[in-house]
Design an enzyme around this catalytic site. Sequence first.
Site, short mmCIF file in Angstrom:
data_model
loop_
_atom_site.label_atom_id
_atom_site.label_comp_id
_atom_site.label_asym_id
_atom_site.label_seq_id
_atom_site.Cartn_x
_atom_site.Cartn_y
_atom_site.Cartn_z
N THR A 46 0.83 -1.21 0.00
CA THR A 46 0.00 0.00 0.00
C THR A 46 0.86 1.26 0.00
OG1 THR A 46 -1.64 -1.20 1.31
CG2 THR A 46 -1.87 1.18 1.21
N TYR A 109 -13.27 -3.94 0.02
CA TYR A 109 -14.51 -3.44 -0.56
C TYR A 109 -15.64 -4.47 -0.55
CZ TYR A 109 -17.69 -0.77 -3.52
OH TYR A 109 -18.79 -0.09 -4.00
N TYR A 135 -2.15 -10.14 5.18
CA TYR A 135 -2.13 -8.74 5.59
C TYR A 135 -3.52 -8.35 6.03
CZ TYR A 135 -1.25 -3.65 5.19
OH TYR A 135 -1.13 -2.30 5.42
N ARG A 140 -8.42 -0.22 5.92
CA ARG A 140 -8.42 -0.07 4.47
C ARG A 140 -9.35 -1.06 3.77
NH1 ARG A 140 -4.58 3.21 2.15
NH2 ARG A 140 -2.89 3.92 3.50
N LYS A 164 0.77 -9.96 8.70
CA LYS A 164 1.02 -8.57 9.06
C LYS A 164 -0.27 -8.06 9.67
CE LYS A 164 2.06 -4.01 7.13
NZ LYS A 164 2.27 -3.21 5.88
N ILE A 206 6.51 -4.89 9.83
CA ILE A 206 6.67 -4.34 8.49
C ILE A 206 6.30 -2.88 8.63
CG2 ILE A 206 5.87 -4.34 6.10
CD1 ILE A 206 5.41 -7.37 6.39
#
Length: 291
Positions: A46, A109, A135, A140, A164, A206
């Site tokens: 990202t 989404y 992740y 997000r 992550k 990370i």
Amino acid sequence: MEAFVGTGVALITPFKKDLTVDTDALGNLVKNQIENGIEYLVVLGTTAESATLTSEEKELVKNTVKDANAGKLPLVLGVGGNSTSAVTEELRTADLEGFDAILSVSPFYNKPTQEGIFRHFKEVSIASPLPVILYNVPGRTASNILPETVNRIARECKNVIGVKEAAGDMVQAMKLISLVPKDFKVISGDDMITLPMILAGGKGVISVIGQGLPKEFFNMVRAGLEGKVTDAYELHYKIAPSIELIFAEGNPAGIKTLLAKKGMISNYLRLPLVEASESLTSRINSFIDNF
């Protein structure tokens, strides 16, 4: 040190004034990470504004990082999306030479159920020729991978080696660490709670701020992993104000401002992202001047 334990960095994509990829700046950024103790690099996550890059630009970024890295650090490639078939097709057909693992974000989404998330990553696991790091970033994606689902994936998909975890929730992180197999890596995806996650049993981070303050952040993570709690927290509180600043107006606007202040890149982003405000830029610059 075991791969993907310690300090990883999610690389930005530097741009020139005409918004083409600045390969010279990217190569120099990679070399700076190597010289300052960073232990692995994440490419096209990202933070790299990968959603705005063309396929050709993504190949350019991959090749630039591989050339600059010259085999020194493990490389993780971001491969994710909200169409399972598209992600698995990319994993089957992409040139993954030079990379050591995949970082794959939970579908965004669509807002899948936990069963949908599990089935998605099972297909990703089958398709991927490389180890996979999940992740989880609900801010997000609009859906949270629950600890029970991560544990299920970890136990049923043997090439999924870690997660992550960027929910920003220490209670969830601790539950996650308590559930998953001992060799499964719970990696912080939130710079501000990296140290408490490590002290709770996490394997590292990370990081975003790590590429701006690589030596200091590496030293904090290493102290945490070695149980040097006082030393680790002294560094944490020194670095913490910069973490608040770089995320105040979104990522990567803040870290690009910090890197520009240090003379490492030109401060350009692609729409719909914009550069940090004058007020935030002034505060970031002041932090670096006094760090």
